[in-house]
Design an enzyme around this catalytic site. Structure first.
Site, PDB file in Angstrom:
ATOM      1  N   GLY A   1      47.319  -7.594 -24.008  1.00  0.00           N
ATOM      2  CA  GLY A   1      47.837  -7.026 -22.686  1.00  0.00           C
ATOM      3  C   GLY A   1      46.121  -7.199 -22.108  1.00  0.00           C
ATOM      4  N   GLY A   2      46.161  -6.849 -21.112  1.00  0.00           N
ATOM      5  CA  GLY A   2      45.260  -6.624 -19.699  1.00  0.00           C
ATOM      6  C   GLY A   2      44.101  -7.986 -20.491  1.00  0.00           C
ATOM      7  N   ASP A   3      42.759  -7.757 -20.871  1.00  0.00           N
ATOM      8  CA  ASP A   3      41.627  -8.439 -20.745  1.00  0.00           C
ATOM      9  C   ASP A   3      41.184  -8.085 -22.113  1.00  0.00           C
ATOM     10  OD1 ASP A   3      39.341 -10.458 -19.324  1.00  0.00           O
ATOM     11  OD2 ASP A   3      38.629  -8.751 -20.798  1.00  0.00           O
TER      12      ASP A   3
ATOM     13  N   THR B   1      42.312  -7.760 -15.874  1.00  0.00           N
ATOM     14  CA  THR B   1      42.367  -5.751 -17.186  1.00  0.00           C
ATOM     15  C   THR B   1      43.569  -4.923 -15.843  1.00  0.00           C
ATOM     16  OG1 THR B   1      41.050  -4.175 -18.257  1.00  0.00           O
ATOM     17  CG2 THR B   1      40.630  -4.403 -15.655  1.00  0.00           C
ATOM     18  N   ALA B   2      44.167  -3.752 -17.381  1.00  0.00           N
ATOM     19  CA  ALA B   2      45.403  -2.454 -16.240  1.00  0.00           C
ATOM     20  C   ALA B   2      44.357  -1.711 -15.078  1.00  0.00           C
ATOM     21  CB  ALA B   2      44.919  -1.723 -17.999  1.00  0.00           C
TER      22      ALA B   2
ATOM     23  N   PRO C   1      48.145  -6.754 -16.939  1.00  0.00           N
ATOM     24  CA  PRO C   1      49.006  -5.298 -17.489  1.00  0.00           C
ATOM     25  C   PRO C   1      50.453  -5.169 -17.598  1.00  0.00           C
ATOM     26  CG  PRO C   1      48.023  -6.045 -15.307  1.00  0.00           C
ATOM     27  CD  PRO C   1      47.990  -6.864 -15.955  1.00  0.00           C
TER      28      PRO C   1
ATOM     29  N   GLY D   1      52.157   0.348 -15.712  1.00  0.00           N
ATOM     30  CA  GLY D   1      51.759  -0.322 -14.452  1.00  0.00           C
ATOM     31  C   GLY D   1      52.273  -1.611 -13.956  1.00  0.00           C
TER      32      GLY D   1
ATOM     33  N   ASP E   1      50.846  -8.940 -28.623  1.00  0.00           N
ATOM     34  CA  ASP E   1      50.483  -7.032 -29.302  1.00  0.00           C
ATOM     35  C   ASP E   1      51.045  -5.967 -28.107  1.00  0.00           C
ATOM     36  OD1 ASP E   1      49.105  -6.529 -26.566  1.00  0.00           O
ATOM     37  OD2 ASP E   1      46.911  -6.118 -27.629  1.00  0.00           O
TER      38      ASP E   1
ATOM     39  N   MET F   1      44.297   4.993 -22.101  1.00  0.00           N
ATOM     40  CA  MET F   1      43.963   5.210 -23.977  1.00  0.00           C
ATOM     41  C   MET F   1      44.066   7.337 -24.206  1.00  0.00           C
ATOM     42  SD  MET F   1      43.646   2.507 -26.795  1.00  0.00           S
ATOM     43  CE  MET F   1      41.636   1.597 -25.610  1.00  0.00           C
TER      44      MET F   1
ATOM     45  N   LYS G   1      50.134  -2.291 -31.477  1.00  0.00           N
ATOM     46  CA  LYS G   1      49.581  -0.848 -32.413  1.00  0.00           C
ATOM     47  C   LYS G   1      49.889   0.391 -31.641  1.00  0.00           C
ATOM     48  CE  LYS G   1      45.298  -2.322 -34.851  1.00  0.00           C
ATOM     49  NZ  LYS G   1      45.001  -3.965 -33.136  1.00  0.00           N
TER      50      LYS G   1
END
Length: 469
Positions: free
Chosen positions: A299-301, A329-330, A223, A414, A246, A385, A268
């Site tokens: 980012g994250g997973d 993951t976030a 994250p 985070g 990204d 999102m 993005k």
């Protein structure tokens, strides 16, 4: 002459050396915990070890001081007492031999110092401070150890087994170095990491003249906090020829990547896809076909709202070898950063991850979700999102039975240094986001567990919060 920092030169107080110990004699003179630790270390080497314990507190040791003749054949001598008087006596006896001497924790009595060691079998890494700051050496070792995975033990065994055969096949040093670079990024090395050393050697020798083939690794960057990277992700970043990343990948993570790797930013943002997904697929295929080791860093997973599945399909259709390395993951990282449990025996018996982003990115299209199921009480809902569609999400949930005073925690950036948390409730969610719009990626946690959040170090905005008794 030693030059200090004012002259722009930093003096190296000690020269780290590698000391072969196979079929050599090592003498340990000592007592107590220090002696036990040194004995444990020496026993991991192929040395012949003789131990003298004058305090008779070590098992399998000679319970006395050594005679001079018993030290004559020593390759090196270690004295380990926590009492300086005993250490000086041991050092005096050791000086009857010409063997190099280390006196633990008394560098002024020593000829050499034992560095902090990262042990990966035949691969060993030493961190030394000239004996002046052993705690610093240990802390530095800990940081390096995190970057050198345990599987390097198997790789080191593979390299040791392959080395003499490669030397016979490729006498030229430069050619052999280039061959090693290819081998260490090849499937043979991955096979070695699994412990299949003989098969790895055979594969490396079979493919010694084969052109280098490309591979793509989809890697979860977590994250934001670089320390939440997995060891495997860190290794792949250090090996990558190409990194495609990204906007959710923080600068701290990219700072850990290989310095000379080619970097492609394909970030993005909402309603602004700087690089369309199909072009990302083409880029990954193109770089892999050039024989590159490509890391697609997400980012994250990669498989949690990261479009990793689409990229795997595109790569496999193109015949490209692809591997997946999961990341934190976030939802997990942000919740842990805020000390908010996503499940709790008293407050939430289930958790669901959803995206507030429609497939085509058109927020005028309604989100197609099972709102009745998502509106159940004692259920945590984590929205990725969801900033742009917060009003629609809140309206749908309350319309299907979720109480307007259900606690909500919005976490922006985070796990990062600029993390910001906004505590509110479902009925005020849209207005709260409008009043305090997130500038970075944000996650929304909806449910009773959000009320367990307590303001800590991160910047926090708390809206009026009503919780059912």
């Amino acid at each position: 002459m030693l030059y200090g920092p004012s002259f722009g030169v930093v003096a190296m107080l000690a020269l780290p050396l590698s000391w072969p110990l196979e079929n050599r004699q090592v003498v340990l003179i000592g007592a107590g915990a220090w002696a036990i630790r040194k004995l444990t270390l020496i026993n991991r080497t192929p040395a012949k070890v003789t131990v003298f314990a004058p305090l008779a507190d070590l098992t399998d040791a000679l319970p006395r001081w050594p005679e001079a003749a018993e030290l004559a054949d020593a390759s090196l001598i270690i004295v380990a007492f926590d009492d300086r008087t005993l250490a000086e006596k041991g050092a005096g006896l050791a000086r009857t031999s010409r063997a190099p001497l280390n006196v633990v924790d008394f560098p002024d009595l020593s000829d050499f110092h034992v560095p902090a060691i990262i042990d990966r079998g035949t691969l060993s890494i030493g961190v030394a401070t000239g004996g002046g700051a052993p705690v610093l050496a240990r802390e530095t070792r800990r940081k390096i150890e995190a970057a050198v995975p345990p599987s390097e033990t198997e790789v080191a065994a593979f390299a040791t087994a392959l080395s003499p055969r490669l030397r016979d096949l490729i006498p030229n040093t430069d050619d052999r170095r280039r061959a090693w670079e290819n081998i260490l990024s090849s499937p043979a090395t991955e096979l070695a990491r699994k412990g299949q050393i003989d098969d790895a050697v055979a594969l490396a020798l079979t493919n010694i003249d084969a052109p280098r083939t490309g591979v793509v690794h989809l890697v979860g960057a977590g994250p934001g906090d670089p320390e939440l990277l997995t060891l495997k992700a860190l290794r792949l970043l250090s090996e990558a020829d190409v990194i495609v990343y990204d906007r959710l990948v923080g600068d701290g993570v990219m700072d850990l990547a290989r310095r000379d790797a080619d970097r492609f930013y394909v970030g993005k943002e909402r309603s602004n896809h700087s690089v369309p997904q199909d072009q990302i697929h083409e880029l990954l295929v193109e770089q892999a076909r050039l024989g590159k080791r490509v890391v697609r860093l997400k980012g994250g997973d990669p498989f949690v709202f990261g479009r990793g599945g689409e990229e795997v399909e595109a790569l496999r259709q193109a015949g490209i070898e692809v591997h997946i390395t999961p990341g934190v993951t976030a939802a997990l990282g942000c919740a842990a950063s805020a000390a908010v449990p996503l499940t709790h025996r008293d407050h939430a018996q289930s958790v669901t991850f959803i995206t507030g982003h429609s497939k085509d990115g058109d927020h005028s299209n309604p989100l197609r979700l099972d709102w009745s199921a998502l509106s159940a009480p004692h259920h945590t809902l984590v929205v990725y999102m969801g900033v742009a569609t917060a009003r629609e999400i809140a309206d749908k949930l309350t319309r299907h039975g979720r109480m307007p005073d259900t606690p909500v925690l919005v976490i922006e950036n985070g796990t990062r240094a600029d993390e910001r948390r906004t505590l509110t409730h479902l009925g005020a969610l849209a207005d709260t986001i409008a009043a305090h719009p997130p500038k970075g990626p944000a996650l929304v946690i909806i449910g009773e567990v959000a009320a367990l959040y307590q303001d800590t170090a991160a910047a926090v905005i708390t809206e009026t919060l009503r919780i059912n008794a």
